[in-house]
Design a protein around this motif. Structure first.
Motif, short mmCIF file in Angstrom:
data_model
loop_
_atom_site.label_atom_id
_atom_site.label_comp_id
_atom_site.label_asym_id
_atom_site.label_seq_id
_atom_site.Cartn_x
_atom_site.Cartn_y
_atom_site.Cartn_z
N TRP A 167 0.97 8.72 -0.62
CA TRP A 167 1.99 9.76 -0.83
C TRP A 167 1.49 11.09 -0.27
O TRP A 167 0.29 11.29 -0.10
N THR A 169 0.85 -1.19 0.00
CA THR A 169 0.00 0.00 0.00
C THR A 169 0.88 1.24 0.00
O THR A 169 1.99 1.22 0.54
N LEU A 170 0.38 2.28 -0.62
CA LEU A 170 1.16 3.52 -0.70
C LEU A 170 0.24 4.71 -0.48
O LEU A 170 -0.82 4.83 -1.09
N ARG A 204 7.87 11.24 17.41
CA ARG A 204 7.75 11.34 15.96
C ARG A 204 9.01 12.01 15.47
O ARG A 204 9.13 13.22 15.52
N ASN A 247 4.35 6.83 2.18
CA ASN A 247 3.97 5.96 3.29
C ASN A 247 3.69 4.59 2.71
O ASN A 247 2.87 4.45 1.80
N TRP A 248 4.37 3.60 3.27
CA TRP A 248 4.32 2.26 2.67
C TRP A 248 4.01 1.19 3.70
O TRP A 248 4.50 1.24 4.82
N PRO A 251 -3.66 11.91 -0.13
CA PRO A 251 -4.86 11.09 -0.33
C PRO A 251 -4.99 10.04 0.77
O PRO A 251 -4.09 9.87 1.59
N ILE A 252 -6.07 9.29 0.73
CA ILE A 252 -6.16 8.06 1.51
C ILE A 252 -5.31 7.04 0.75
O ILE A 252 -5.33 7.00 -0.48
N GLU A 273 7.41 5.44 6.68
CA GLU A 273 7.30 6.67 5.91
C GLU A 273 8.66 6.97 5.31
O GLU A 273 9.60 7.30 6.03
P1 ADP Z 1 1.47 12.73 8.50
O1 ADP Z 1 2.60 11.88 8.00
O2 ADP Z 1 1.40 14.03 7.76
O3 ADP Z 1 1.47 12.88 9.97
P2 ADP Z 1 -0.48 10.54 8.44
O4 ADP Z 1 0.50 9.75 9.19
O5 ADP Z 1 -1.83 10.66 9.03
O6 ADP Z 1 0.09 11.99 8.12
O7 ADP Z 1 -0.68 9.88 7.03
C1 ADP Z 1 0.07 10.22 5.95
C2 ADP Z 1 -0.25 9.31 4.80
O8 ADP Z 1 -0.06 7.97 5.20
C3 ADP Z 1 -1.66 9.40 4.24
O9 ADP Z 1 -1.57 9.56 2.83
C4 ADP Z 1 -2.23 8.04 4.57
O10 ADP Z 1 -3.16 7.62 3.61
C5 ADP Z 1 -1.00 7.17 4.56
N1 ADP Z 1 -1.18 5.87 5.21
C6 ADP Z 1 -1.84 5.58 6.35
N2 ADP Z 1 -1.85 4.25 6.56
C7 ADP Z 1 -1.17 3.67 5.54
C8 ADP Z 1 -0.84 2.33 5.17
N3 ADP Z 1 -1.21 1.30 5.90
N4 ADP Z 1 -0.15 2.14 4.03
C9 ADP Z 1 0.23 3.17 3.27
N5 ADP Z 1 -0.04 4.43 3.57
C10 ADP Z 1 -0.74 4.71 4.68
#
Ligand code: ADP
Ligand code: MG
Length: 730
Positions: free
Chosen positions: A214, A211-212, A459, A344-345, A296-297, A473
């Protein structure tokens, strides 16, 4: 602001739309309306064909010709109801952007009748005459044909009145000429390897998808001002420009309220993206003035990559409608934050489990630890290759520049998980089974992982590869990148690692060790051998550079140095072993990367030379002449003493201008001489390295003097819009 620039800005701002209407108030009513997705397929196809298409997508196999014809006619019917007249195969050549060649649906029959036609053949394959796309020597001129072939796992979509069909792009001889081909192979490898490992924990797992999610950063600048900056137009970044009196030091832009004009752009973009099924969820201001982000989601990686490519394309188009230009370059402005694209992977199973998310019981948590530790080990063993996946001319400005992750790869997992791994190492004994109590204790602690992660608030924003609770990430990727370059690497190295893990565990089991015990022992071994890649401290600090060197981690500062890794023995063996890319394909990609780097730096060097000679120097001299005229005029009207008293400043200015003019002139000439020498070199690697080591350092020297002149010369005649105008005007 100079009158002429002010007028241009004023007119473009007054013509900009501020209110954008959505087709409906509810997103759910228009989301995906331009996508030939599963629901549409179910509606436009017979049950039987639909089931077969779904099965093919699931298995990742090529589609049967019979089915292709049925899909094509369903697609055509659906598209024509939406006034579509053309179709195109949409692909991702190694230029980094997307390519398309449109064909009309219509055809003239033998008896001169005009009909609309689109069949399985046209859906499955096209032969774009794209002989000038980069191929790294794969497509020799005698066989310059390249083919595009339908990727059924990414749905077709409509833009304007064109049906766009996502495709791979390969040479006549079957070699990959794009990002998608190796990406799909890497995804299929990680799928298989992860499913095999999941069998230790859950026999129901049949498919694992990467899953990705970005996070796309970008700048918006006014179109009129953009057009007045040849450097932005030609290179995407400003090669000159003095830092404004106010920069980003007040942090007043980050998460601030979004300016009205930018907001209108975002609203329209989001509407168009939603129609295309791109699940844009988040928008906000970023650190620098006029810098923003979309996220995105997350989605299955292949689809997420396509959606990001599509988003970048849509951003360019819609920005123009709002009299903006979008800057996707990693470093459009010196001394102002650059733009990245966090990737995010994670890995997710058909049973709905995120393999990098701690589970509900010790068993699923052991599975979580298995995937966590194997990922860390994969990064450890392949840090150089991972570094190469983000090596581009633009990203070179960001990495290691105290605002973005360093050019050293490391992994952050947080204090609590670090403790957990330490415990694993200390409790598990080599070659000796755990006692029942020891095992229970270890499992109990592993079972506590969800709790500890819940309050694991640390973080670390400076780590290039950070574990963030349920995903990794990858933060070092540049804003203009095709995410595939990172996704090919991460999924391939994890696939290889999981295969090794399975082989190691199976070996112990064969030797009579119990399954859990075997998993523990191998995880312990990997935790120890990959420890060096884990770093919890400040990745921006100088101490880390020294520490990383001690640990033997690579620090590949320039892009060509990192590109060298793309063709290392280890890389060639990895991709060849997994059948992701043959040696020839990998080496071609490396050559393209060298050439792209050389070309981009060469263009920048030309732009710097041209601007210096035709914009900066004439303006500086013109202003200097004004000062000289002024001094001469004063001489005519003043007495000798009065003259001496009143011309001090002018003389200092005249001398200052002379000094900087001379510097600009001399270094620019020197740069041209070096460029000519380097251009004659044959070896792409040597060429790229010389551009990085000899030509590029001169950019800063020239810029220093030009930026000084910007401060001295009358604003009214300065030929380029300044940073304060580009960065603070909407
Ligand atoms: P930030 O890094 O800005 O704090 P988040 O951690 O909430 O934000 O999410 C950032 C991104 O990570 C979003 O695009 C989200 O869809 C993605 N994300 C969340 N869960 C997963 C997953 N299991 N696999 C891949 N990407 C994910
Ligand atoms: Mg993030």
């Amino acid at each position: 602001m100079a009158t002429i620039r002010f007028k241009a800005l004023e007119s473009s701002m007054s013509r900009t739309p501020r209110i954008v209407e959505a087709p409906s108030k509810k997103i759910s009513e228009y989301y995906g309306m331009n996508v030939f997705d599963k629901n549409v397929m179910a509606e436009y196809m017979s049950k039987d064909i639909y089931a077969q298409v779904m099965q093919t997508i699931e298995d990742g196999k090529t589609v049967d010709r019979k089915i292709t014809n049925s899909v094509a006619s369903a697609m055509k019917a659906w598209a024509m109801e939406r006034e579509v007249t053309h179709y195109t195969h949409w692909f991702q050549p190694l230029t980094g952007t997307t390519a398309e060649k449109h064909d009309a649906f219509f055809e003239i029959t033998k008896d001169n009748k005009v009909i609309e036609r689109f069949d399985g053949g046209q859906l499955a394959q096209q032969e774009p005459d794209a002989s000038s796309l980069p191929n790294g020597g794969i497509r020799n001129t005698f066989e310059a044909r390249g083919y595009t072939a339908w990727d059924p796992s990414s749905p077709a979509f409509i833009i304007g009145n064109t049906l766009c069909i996502p495709t791979i792009y390969i040479s006549y001889t079957g070699e990959a000429l794009d990002y998608k081909t190796p990406l799909l192979k890497a995804l299929s490898c990680v799928d298989k390897a992860a499913v095999d490992v999941c069998q230790y924990f859950d026999k129901n797992v049949k498919k694992v998808s990467a899953t990705l999610g970005w996070e796309q950063e970008y700048f918006l600048v006014d179109k009129a001002l953009f057009t007045a900056r040849p450097d932005l137009v030609l290179t995407g970044r400003t090669v000159f420009g003095h830092i404004p009196a106010k920069g980003q030091e007040l942090d007043d832009h980050y998460f601030g309220s979004i300016p009205e004009r930018a907001h209108a752009f975002m609203v329209e973009l989001e509407i168009e993206c939603m129609k295309l099924g791109i699940p844009l969820k988040t928008r906000h201001n970023e650190v620098a003035p006029n810098q923003y982000e979309f996220a995105p989601i997350f989605e299955e990686a292949n689809l997420a990559v396509d959606h990001n490519q599509l988003l970048m394309d849509m951003m360019e188009k819609i920005a123009r409608k709002h009299n903006f230009r979008v800057l996707l370059h990693e470093k459009p402005f010196a001394n102002v934050n650059g733009s990245g694209k966090h990737n995010n992977w994670s890995l997710s199973t058909n049973t709905g489990v995120n393999l990098l998310s701690p589970g509900k019981n010790p068993k699923s948590n052991l599975q979580f630890l298995t995937f966590l530790i194997n990922t860390i080990k994969a990064v450890h063993d392949n840090e150089r290759l991972l570094r190469s996946s983000m090596a581009t001319a633009g990203n070179e400005h960001r990495l290691g520049a105290n605002e973005a992750p360093p050019a050293i790869i490391s992994v952050f997992i947080g204090q609590e998980l670090t403790k957990m791994l330490d415990e694993l190492v200390s409790k598990v004994k080599d070659g000796k089974s755990l006692t029942a109590e020891e095992k229970t204790e270890l499992k109990l602690n592993i079972g506590k992982i969800p709790e500890i992660l819940l309050d694991n608030t640390d973080r670390n924003r400076t780590s290039p590869f950070a574990f963030t609770g349920n995903k990794f990430e990858f933060r070092a990727i540049g804003s203009s990148a095709n995410c595939s370059s990172a996704m090919i690497v991460i999924n391939s190295i994890v696939a290889k690692q999981l295969k090794d893990f399975k082989a190691d565990v199976d070996q112990l089991i064969k030797e009579g060790v119990k399954k859990d015990e075997a998993i523990f022992r191998i995880l312990k071994k990997y935790t120890i051998s990959s420890k060096n890649i884990r770093f919890e401290g400040n990745g921006y600090g100088d101490e880390w550079i020294a520490e990383a060197e001690k640990r033997g981690l690579s620090h590949l500062r320039t892009t060509p140095a990192a590109i060298a890794e793309m063709g290392s023995k280890q890389t060639l063996a990895l991709y060849d072993g997994l059948k992701v890319m043959s040696e020839r394909e990998t080496l071609a990609r490396q050559e393209i990367a060298y050439e792209l780097y050389t070309n981009l730096i060469r263009i920048e060097a030309r732009v710097i030379g041209d601007l210096a000679k035709s914009h900066i120097l004439p303006t500086a001299l013109r202003y200097q002449n004004q000062l000289i005229d002024n001094v001469q005029g004063l001489k005519n009207i003043f007495s000798a003493t009065e003259f001496k008293d009143s011309t001090g400043v002018q003389l200092v200015m005249i001398k200052g201008i002379s000094k900087y003019v001379k510097n600009v002139q001399e270094v620019t000439e020197k740069m041209i001489v070096e460029r000519k020498r380097i251009n004659k070199l044959e070896d792409p690697k040597q060429k790229a390295n010389e551009y990085a080591d000899v030509v590029k350092p001169m950019f800063d020297v020239i810029r220093y003097s030009v930026d000084k002149l910007e401060l001295m010369v009358d604003d009214e005649i300065w030929p380029l819009p300044k940073y304060r105008e580009l960065l603070f005007n909407h």
